[in-house]
Scaffold this motif. Structure first.
Motif, PDB file in Angstrom:
ATOM      1  N   ALA A  55       0.832  -1.205   0.000  1.00  0.00           N
ATOM      2  CA  ALA A  55       0.000   0.000   0.000  1.00  0.00           C
ATOM      3  C   ALA A  55       0.867   1.255   0.000  1.00  0.00           C
ATOM      4  O   ALA A  55       0.559   2.231  -0.684  1.00  0.00           O
ATOM      5  N   ALA A  56       1.954   1.228   0.755  1.00  0.00           N
ATOM      6  CA  ALA A  56       2.855   2.378   0.803  1.00  0.00           C
ATOM      7  C   ALA A  56       3.540   2.595  -0.546  1.00  0.00           C
ATOM      8  O   ALA A  56       3.850   3.730  -0.915  1.00  0.00           O
ATOM      9  N   ALA A  57       3.751   1.500  -1.275  1.00  0.00           N
ATOM     10  CA  ALA A  57       4.382   1.600  -2.585  1.00  0.00           C
ATOM     11  C   ALA A  57       3.368   1.922  -3.683  1.00  0.00           C
ATOM     12  O   ALA A  57       3.744   2.107  -4.841  1.00  0.00           O
ATOM     13  N   GLY A  58       2.082   1.940  -3.342  1.00  0.00           N
ATOM     14  CA  GLY A  58       1.045   2.246  -4.308  1.00  0.00           C
ATOM     15  C   GLY A  58       0.630   1.066  -5.165  1.00  0.00           C
ATOM     16  O   GLY A  58       0.042   1.232  -6.226  1.00  0.00           O
ATOM     17  N   GLU A  59       0.925  -0.146  -4.716  1.00  0.00           N
ATOM     18  CA  GLU A  59       0.617  -1.348  -5.495  1.00  0.00           C
ATOM     19  C   GLU A  59      -0.732  -1.960  -5.144  1.00  0.00           C
ATOM     20  O   GLU A  59      -1.140  -2.924  -5.772  1.00  0.00           O
ATOM     21  N   VAL A  60      -1.424  -1.434  -4.149  1.00  0.00           N
ATOM     22  CA  VAL A  60      -2.714  -1.976  -3.730  1.00  0.00           C
ATOM     23  C   VAL A  60      -3.815  -1.044  -4.204  1.00  0.00           C
ATOM     24  O   VAL A  60      -3.774   0.167  -3.961  1.00  0.00           O
ATOM     25  N   ASN A  61      -4.793  -1.621  -4.903  1.00  0.00           N
ATOM     26  CA  ASN A  61      -5.894  -0.811  -5.420  1.00  0.00           C
ATOM     27  C   ASN A  61      -6.964  -0.549  -4.368  1.00  0.00           C
ATOM     28  O   ASN A  61      -7.641   0.466  -4.410  1.00  0.00           O
ATOM     29  N   ASN A  62      -7.127  -1.475  -3.431  1.00  0.00           N
ATOM     30  CA  ASN A  62      -8.196  -1.367  -2.456  1.00  0.00           C
ATOM     31  C   ASN A  62      -7.589  -1.282  -1.054  1.00  0.00           C
ATOM     32  O   ASN A  62      -7.097  -2.272  -0.523  1.00  0.00           O
ATOM     33  N   ILE A  63      -7.644  -0.121  -0.459  1.00  0.00           N
ATOM     34  CA  ILE A  63      -7.055   0.090   0.865  1.00  0.00           C
ATOM     35  C   ILE A  63      -7.823  -0.659   1.944  1.00  0.00           C
ATOM     36  O   ILE A  63      -7.284  -0.946   3.015  1.00  0.00           O
ATOM     37  N   HIS A  64      -9.059  -1.051   1.649  1.00  0.00           N
ATOM     38  CA  HIS A  64      -9.858  -1.783   2.625  1.00  0.00           C
ATOM     39  C   HIS A  64      -9.230  -3.144   2.935  1.00  0.00           C
ATOM     40  O   HIS A  64      -9.301  -3.617   4.066  1.00  0.00           O
ATOM     41  N   ASP A  65      -8.609  -3.754   1.930  1.00  0.00           N
ATOM     42  CA  ASP A  65      -7.935  -5.038   2.165  1.00  0.00           C
ATOM     43  C   ASP A  65      -6.794  -4.885   3.168  1.00  0.00           C
ATOM     44  O   ASP A  65      -6.579  -5.740   4.021  1.00  0.00           O
ATOM     45  N   VAL A  66      -6.083  -3.786   3.066  1.00  0.00           N
ATOM     46  CA  VAL A  66      -4.976  -3.527   3.992  1.00  0.00           C
ATOM     47  C   VAL A  66      -5.516  -3.311   5.400  1.00  0.00           C
ATOM     48  O   VAL A  66      -4.980  -3.851   6.378  1.00  0.00           O
ATOM     49  N   THR A  67      -6.593  -2.549   5.511  1.00  0.00           N
ATOM     50  CA  THR A  67      -7.191  -2.277   6.822  1.00  0.00           C
ATOM     51  C   THR A  67      -7.715  -3.556   7.464  1.00  0.00           C
ATOM     52  O   THR A  67      -7.493  -3.800   8.651  1.00  0.00           O
ATOM     53  N   ILE A  68      -8.393  -4.371   6.680  1.00  0.00           N
ATOM     54  CA  ILE A  68      -8.934  -5.625   7.212  1.00  0.00           C
ATOM     55  C   ILE A  68      -7.817  -6.555   7.636  1.00  0.00           C
ATOM     56  O   ILE A  68      -7.870  -7.165   8.712  1.00  0.00           O
ATOM     57  N   ALA A  69      -6.776  -6.671   6.825  1.00  0.00           N
ATOM     58  CA  ALA A  69      -5.645  -7.542   7.169  1.00  0.00           C
ATOM     59  C   ALA A  69      -4.955  -7.048   8.442  1.00  0.00           C
ATOM     60  O   ALA A  69      -4.560  -7.850   9.297  1.00  0.00           O
ATOM     61  N   SER A  70      -4.825  -5.738   8.578  1.00  0.00           N
ATOM     62  CA  SER A  70      -4.195  -5.178   9.783  1.00  0.00           C
ATOM     63  C   SER A  70      -5.027  -5.459  11.026  1.00  0.00           C
ATOM     64  O   SER A  70      -4.480  -5.802  12.086  1.00  0.00           O
ATOM     65  N   GLN A  71      -6.333  -5.326  10.914  1.00  0.00           N
ATOM     66  CA  GLN A  71      -7.202  -5.599  12.060  1.00  0.00           C
ATOM     67  C   GLN A  71      -7.196  -7.083  12.421  1.00  0.00           C
ATOM     68  O   GLN A  71      -7.218  -7.437  13.596  1.00  0.00           O
ATOM     69  N   LYS A  72      -7.170  -7.950  11.405  1.00  0.00           N
ATOM     70  CA  LYS A  72      -7.091  -9.391  11.682  1.00  0.00           C
ATOM     71  C   LYS A  72      -5.798  -9.730  12.413  1.00  0.00           C
ATOM     72  O   LYS A  72      -5.799 -10.522  13.364  1.00  0.00           O
ATOM     73  N   ALA A  73      -4.701  -9.117  11.982  1.00  0.00           N
ATOM     74  CA  ALA A  73      -3.418  -9.362  12.639  1.00  0.00           C
ATOM     75  C   ALA A  73      -3.445  -8.839  14.067  1.00  0.00           C
ATOM     76  O   ALA A  73      -2.943  -9.496  14.989  1.00  0.00           O
ATOM     77  N   LYS A  74      -4.057  -7.686  14.266  1.00  0.00           N
ATOM     78  CA  LYS A  74      -4.151  -7.109  15.607  1.00  0.00           C
ATOM     79  C   LYS A  74      -4.953  -8.014  16.535  1.00  0.00           C
ATOM     80  O   LYS A  74      -4.538  -8.288  17.664  1.00  0.00           O
ATOM     81  N   VAL A  75      -6.103  -8.494  16.058  1.00  0.00           N
ATOM     82  CA  VAL A  75      -6.950  -9.364  16.880  1.00  0.00           C
ATOM     83  C   VAL A  75      -6.241 -10.683  17.175  1.00  0.00           C
ATOM     84  O   VAL A  75      -6.283 -11.190  18.300  1.00  0.00           O
ATOM     85  N   ALA A  76      -5.557 -11.242  16.172  1.00  0.00           N
ATOM     86  CA  ALA A  76      -4.838 -12.501  16.373  1.00  0.00           C
ATOM     87  C   ALA A  76      -3.728 -12.330  17.407  1.00  0.00           C
ATOM     88  O   ALA A  76      -3.533 -13.192  18.275  1.00  0.00           O
ATOM     89  N   LEU A  77      -3.008 -11.214  17.343  1.00  0.00           N
ATOM     90  CA  LEU A  77      -1.947 -10.965  18.325  1.00  0.00           C
ATOM     91  C   LEU A  77      -2.519 -10.731  19.723  1.00  0.00           C
ATOM     92  O   LEU A  77      -1.964 -11.215  20.716  1.00  0.00           O
TER      93      LEU A  77
END
Length: 99
Positions: A55-77
């Protein structure tokens, strides 16, 4: 006007970070199950990190995927830390028991 789908296939919304652990095999020990859970949490965190870098490199079209993945990682941790804390608390309680 073409309308693209919401799901880009990067992650699944209802995906359980612990789903790959095979607990039904006959040689399953607690250590193996725990190791499988920790490996899946690690994979989830690495996936979120990779998506963040993309996402920082501009290679992700949908920022929602990044947000969801980050929240999943947060909950798992958070779950992993909570289980660790409870296991440590139980161990300390057993060490305080008098026989």
């Amino acid at each position: 006007m073409a309308i693209s789908g919401i799901n880009t296939g990067l992650i699944k919304i209802n995906q359980n970070p612990f789903q790959k652990v095979d607990v039904n095999s006959t040689n399953t020990s607690f250590a193996n199950v725990l190791q499988g859970y920790l490996e899946n949490v690690d994979t989830t965190v690495k996936q979120a990190s990779d998506l963040t870098v993309k996402a920082a490199a501009g290679e992700v079209n949908n920022i929602h995927d990044v947000t969801i993945a980050s929240q999943k990682a947060k909950v798992a941790l958070e779950l992993t830390v909570t289980v660790r804390d409870k296991a440590l608390e139980a161990y300390q309680e057993m060490m305080r028991m008098q026989f």
